[in-house]
Design a protein around this motif. Structure first.
Motif, PDB file in Angstrom:
ATOM      1  N   THR A 293       0.837  -1.197   0.000  1.00 23.11           N
ATOM      2  CA  THR A 293       0.000   0.000   0.000  1.00 23.11           C
ATOM      3  C   THR A 293       0.872   1.248   0.000  1.00 23.11           C
ATOM      4  O   THR A 293       0.556   2.250  -0.655  1.00 23.11           O
ATOM      5  N   SER A 294       1.982   1.193   0.724  1.00 22.15           N
ATOM      6  CA  SER A 294       2.951   2.289   0.730  1.00 22.15           C
ATOM      7  C   SER A 294       4.303   1.739   1.147  1.00 22.15           C
ATOM      8  O   SER A 294       4.425   0.601   1.611  1.00 22.15           O
ATOM      9  N   GLY A 295       5.341   2.559   0.993  1.00 21.76           N
ATOM     10  CA  GLY A 295       6.688   2.132   1.335  1.00 21.76           C
ATOM     11  C   GLY A 295       7.444   1.616   0.129  1.00 21.76           C
ATOM     12  O   GLY A 295       6.915   1.563  -0.988  1.00 21.76           O
ATOM     13  N   THR A 296       8.687   1.245   0.338  1.00 19.02           N
ATOM     14  CA  THR A 296       9.537   0.791  -0.764  1.00 19.02           C
ATOM     15  C   THR A 296      10.169  -0.561  -0.450  1.00 19.02           C
ATOM     16  O   THR A 296      10.397  -0.907   0.703  1.00 19.02           O
ATOM     17  N   VAL A 297      10.435  -1.304  -1.523  1.00 17.70           N
ATOM     18  CA  VAL A 297      11.141  -2.579  -1.444  1.00 17.70           C
ATOM     19  C   VAL A 297      12.297  -2.524  -2.424  1.00 17.70           C
ATOM     20  O   VAL A 297      12.093  -2.326  -3.630  1.00 17.70           O
ATOM     21  N   THR A 298      13.516  -2.679  -1.909  1.00 14.28           N
ATOM     22  CA  THR A 298      14.710  -2.660  -2.745  1.00 14.28           C
ATOM     23  C   THR A 298      15.414  -4.000  -2.637  1.00 14.28           C
ATOM     24  O   THR A 298      15.711  -4.460  -1.536  1.00 14.28           O
ATOM     25  N   VAL A 299      15.659  -4.645  -3.779  1.00 12.12           N
ATOM     26  CA  VAL A 299      16.343  -5.935  -3.828  1.00 12.12           C
ATOM     27  C   VAL A 299      17.527  -5.819  -4.776  1.00 12.12           C
ATOM     28  O   VAL A 299      17.348  -5.470  -5.946  1.00 12.12           O
ATOM     29  N   ASP A 300      18.714  -6.078  -4.266  1.00 13.43           N
ATOM     30  CA  ASP A 300      19.943  -6.015  -5.066  1.00 13.43           C
ATOM     31  C   ASP A 300      20.077  -4.659  -5.760  1.00 13.43           C
ATOM     32  O   ASP A 300      20.442  -4.563  -6.932  1.00 13.43           O
ATOM     33  N   GLY A 301      19.751  -3.602  -5.021  1.00 11.80           N
ATOM     34  CA  GLY A 301      19.906  -2.245  -5.535  1.00 11.80           C
ATOM     35  C   GLY A 301      18.798  -1.762  -6.439  1.00 11.80           C
ATOM     36  O   GLY A 301      18.845  -0.625  -6.928  1.00 11.80           O
TER      37      GLY A 301
END
Length: 373
Positions: free
Chosen positions: A58-66
């Motif tokens: 719904t909100s926020g961020t997800v970063t995987v391997d940059g």
């Protein structure tokens, strides 16, 4: 390798809202095995599905391997080409295997390679290599119905590795398996982590999983991460719920004129005869009320609850001796100025009363119920 920032997931149905994730911040370092544990409804499954955007946050961020996956998600319900490419570098192992019964073992492993557009010869070569890696080279032509639960999970792991991922997500991968098979699957995950340099994020309700395979862990409650860190850091944290659940000890003072302390051993101190040295040095009788020792990450760690004769003020020097040896010492009865104003009180907002502290270790194994998601 994996970072979530302010991650929120709200499910809406029939005019109601249910918050599964509430501002989750998580950081998984490259090359480590990271466990997320919690009771049913804590948000573990929603978290791991948001990491590869099977569930849109719904909100926020997800970063995987940059790569910021949330920036690739787009506004439509279907994943775009860039998000699909990013997902191909994230392997997923499911609780109930999700194998296609009409396909052979080899064909199940080849499925993601078909989607990636590899030729038949390349798919066959890759699938056989992966089956050999997970110890099932002789089952390539078998069907899922002919396999045991542990073998089915090994096929699921091989399939998850087909795209040469850098990250492997495990959604309760061992909860449907017996203890011996669970140990073999966990050892396989650890071997793959070391051999391939995989970063592994797993969710589980079993403390033994965290103890046997995880470098770091996080405890979730009501959609939030309430405690996280390496296993060593958690063991050294006064009042840590995870440490108490990983190594539960119990036992109450035999009288009002006794001091009960919990001693946490880790690192080199775990192999030293510290308690016998304490007894000889100060000529005191020490009662061991409970102990829990095990090997975590190849190192012996554990906790011990001991009783010292006399009140706390009479045991300042012996307790100081234990702390000088590099041990974590938490006062269960008595009053320690370094541990807080109340007897046995842990630090933090969920601090317990002295009576609660005395019983905390007894209830620690039930921190996570069997079968919880």
């Amino acid at each position: 390798m994996i970072t979530t920032t302010g991650l929120t997931k709200v499910y809406r149905s029939r005019g109601r809202e249910v918050t599964a994730l509430d501002g989750v911040d998580l950081h998984v370092r490259e090359g480590e095995v990271y466990g997320v544990i919690g009771q049913s409804g804590a948000g573990k499954s929603s978290l791991i599905r948001c990491v590869n955007l099977l569930e849109r946050p719904t909100s926020g961020t997800v970063t995987v391997d940059g790569v910021d996956l949330t920036a690739l998600a787009g506004k439509g319900p279907r994943a775009g080409r860039e998000l699909r490419a990013a997902r191909s570098r994230i392997g997923m192992v499911f609780q109930h295997f999700n194998l296609l019964s009409s396909r052979t073992v080899q064909s199940n492993v080849e499925l993601p390679l078909e989607i990636l557009g590899l030729s038949g010869r390349e798919r066959s070569r890759k699938a056989l290599e992966l089956l050999d890696l997970v110890g099932l080279a002789d089952k390539a032509r078998s069907y899922p119905s002919q396999l045991s639960g542990g073998q089915k999970q090994r096929v699921g792991i091989a399939r998850a590795l087909a795209g040469d991922p850098k990250v492997l997500l495990s959604d309760e991968a061992t909860s449907a398996l017996d203890p011996e098979t669970t140990r073999s699957i966990l050892q396989l995950l650890r071997d793959l982590n070391e051999r391939l340099g995989l970063t592994v994020l797993l969710i589980t309700h079993e403390m033994d999983v965290v103890k046997s395979v995880c470098d770091s862990a996080a405890l979730m409650e009501r959609g939030r991460v309430v405690e996280s860190g390496t296993v060593g850091e958690l063991l050294a944290t006064p009042g840590s719920q995870l440490a108490a659940a990983l190594f539960p000890v119990s036992g109450a003072a035999s009288g009002d004129d006794r001091t009960v302390v919990d001693v946490t051993f880790h690192g080199d101190a775990a192999t030293q005869p510290v308690i016998s040295q304490l007894s000889r040095t100060y000529n005191i009788d020490i009662s061991i009320l409970g102990a829990a020792m095990d090997t975590v990450g190849g190192r012996q760690v554990g906790r011990m609850r001991i009783e010292l004769p006399g009140r706390f003020e009479e045991n300042v020097v012996p307790i100081g001796f234990l702390r000088e040896q590099g041990l974590q010492v938490d006062i269960v009865t008595g009053q320690d100025p370094e541990s807080g104003p109340a007897a046995g009180r842990a630090t933090g907002p969920d601090s317990a009363s002295p009576a609660e502290s005395a019983s905390a270790s007894t209830s620690a194994p039930n921190l996570v119920k069997d079968g919880a998601r």
